[in-house]
Structures are given as C-alpha cells and as structure tokens.
Design a protein around this motif. Structure first.
Motif, short mmCIF file in Angstrom:
data_model
loop_
_atom_site.label_atom_id
_atom_site.label_comp_id
_atom_site.label_asym_id
_atom_site.label_seq_id
_atom_site.Cartn_x
_atom_site.Cartn_y
_atom_site.Cartn_z
N TYR A 45 0.85 -1.19 0.00
CA TYR A 45 0.00 0.00 0.00
C TYR A 45 0.89 1.24 0.00
CZ TYR A 45 -3.24 3.52 1.84
OH TYR A 45 -3.99 4.66 2.03
N SER A 46 0.56 2.20 -0.86
CA SER A 46 1.27 3.48 -0.87
C SER A 46 0.45 4.48 -0.08
CB SER A 46 1.44 3.99 -2.31
OG SER A 46 2.33 3.18 -3.02
N PRO A 47 1.06 5.13 0.89
CA PRO A 47 0.31 6.09 1.68
C PRO A 47 0.00 7.34 0.86
CG PRO A 47 2.62 6.23 2.24
CD PRO A 47 2.46 5.06 1.31
N SER A 48 -1.00 8.08 1.31
CA SER A 48 -1.27 9.38 0.70
C SER A 48 -0.07 10.28 0.97
CB SER A 48 -2.52 10.01 1.31
OG SER A 48 -2.28 10.36 2.67
N LEU A 49 0.03 11.36 0.25
CA LEU A 49 1.12 12.29 0.45
C LEU A 49 1.09 12.86 1.87
CD1 LEU A 49 3.55 13.67 -0.77
CD2 LEU A 49 2.00 15.41 -1.70
N GLU A 50 -0.11 13.19 2.34
CA GLU A 50 -0.25 13.72 3.70
C GLU A 50 0.23 12.70 4.74
OE1 GLU A 50 -3.59 15.55 6.75
OE2 GLU A 50 -4.14 15.21 4.67
N MET A 51 -0.17 11.44 4.58
CA MET A 51 0.25 10.41 5.52
C MET A 51 1.76 10.21 5.45
SD MET A 51 -0.93 6.40 5.91
CE MET A 51 -2.61 6.79 5.53
N ALA A 52 2.33 10.26 4.27
CA ALA A 52 3.78 10.11 4.12
C ALA A 52 4.51 11.22 4.89
CB ALA A 52 4.16 10.13 2.65
N PHE A 53 4.02 12.45 4.77
CA PHE A 53 4.63 13.55 5.52
C PHE A 53 4.46 13.35 7.02
CE2 PHE A 53 4.69 16.11 1.57
CZ PHE A 53 5.97 16.64 1.68
N GLN A 54 3.32 12.85 7.45
CA GLN A 54 3.10 12.60 8.88
C GLN A 54 4.09 11.56 9.40
OE1 GLN A 54 -1.05 11.46 8.70
NE2 GLN A 54 -1.72 13.44 9.52
N ILE A 55 4.31 10.51 8.64
CA ILE A 55 5.27 9.47 9.05
C ILE A 55 6.67 10.07 9.16
CG2 ILE A 55 6.40 7.32 8.33
CD1 ILE A 55 3.62 6.53 7.07
N ALA A 56 7.08 10.83 8.16
CA ALA A 56 8.40 11.46 8.19
C ALA A 56 8.52 12.38 9.41
CB ALA A 56 8.65 12.23 6.90
N HIS A 57 7.45 13.12 9.70
CA HIS A 57 7.47 14.05 10.84
C HIS A 57 7.65 13.31 12.16
CE1 HIS A 57 6.57 17.66 13.12
NE2 HIS A 57 5.71 16.95 13.83
N VAL A 58 7.01 12.15 12.31
CA VAL A 58 7.14 11.36 13.54
C VAL A 58 8.62 11.04 13.79
CG1 VAL A 58 6.71 9.08 14.56
CG2 VAL A 58 4.83 10.38 13.54
N PHE A 59 9.35 10.74 12.74
CA PHE A 59 10.75 10.35 12.89
C PHE A 59 11.71 11.55 12.81
CE2 PHE A 59 8.76 6.41 11.21
CZ PHE A 59 8.93 5.65 12.36
N GLY A 60 11.17 12.73 12.51
CA GLY A 60 12.00 13.92 12.43
C GLY A 60 12.96 13.92 11.26
N VAL A 61 12.53 13.33 10.15
CA VAL A 61 13.36 13.25 8.95
C VAL A 61 12.58 13.75 7.75
CG1 VAL A 61 14.71 11.30 9.85
CG2 VAL A 61 12.70 10.85 8.44
#
Length: 76
Positions: A45-61
């Motif tokens: 599954y490919s996440p939405s762009l918004e979800m992808a940014f949220q995941i990156a934000h959680v990890f601070g990257v």
C-alpha cells in the motif's frame, strides 16, 4: 492479487532506530490502524502524500529519508 507498489520505505528501520517503536505506536501517532502500517511497510500500500509527511514528521526526517520511488529502467 494486489499489485505491489514501486514505492519503497525505511519505516521498519526508522521504527527500530526510534527506540524500537511498534507498528501500533506509529499507527496511533498518525491516526491509522496497525494494519495500514503493516501494508505500507510491506509495500502492499502506498500512503497518501499527507500520511507520508506525517510518518516522516514522527521520525524527524525528510520525506526522502523514509520513502523512495523505483523508476522503470525502460521509462524515458
């Protein structure tokens, strides 16, 4: 049969680098189910762009530190 996505990710590695964060913890932090995180990690599954940014934000990257896209070699 579900066609796998060409989007790859480093979520599993990032979770373990972040104090062995569980899939459920990540899911809670971005407001999705654990099954969604499993599907993303496995490339089903490919996440939405918004979800992808949220995941990156959680990890601070940055987004590119979490996800990459495999281009077809025959694509011009």
């Amino acid at each position: 049969m579900v066609k796998p996505t060409r989007v790859t990710n480093r979520i599993r590695l990032l979770r373990f680098s972040a104090g062995e964060m569980t899939q459920a913890e990540l899911a809670d932090r971005i407001g999705v189910t654990r099954q969604t995180i499993i599907a993303i990690e496995q490339g089903k599954y490919s996440p939405s762009l918004e979800m992808a940014f949220q995941i990156a934000h959680v990890f601070g990257v940055g987004l590119g530190d979490v996800f990459s896209y495999a281009q077809e070699e025959n694509h011009k």
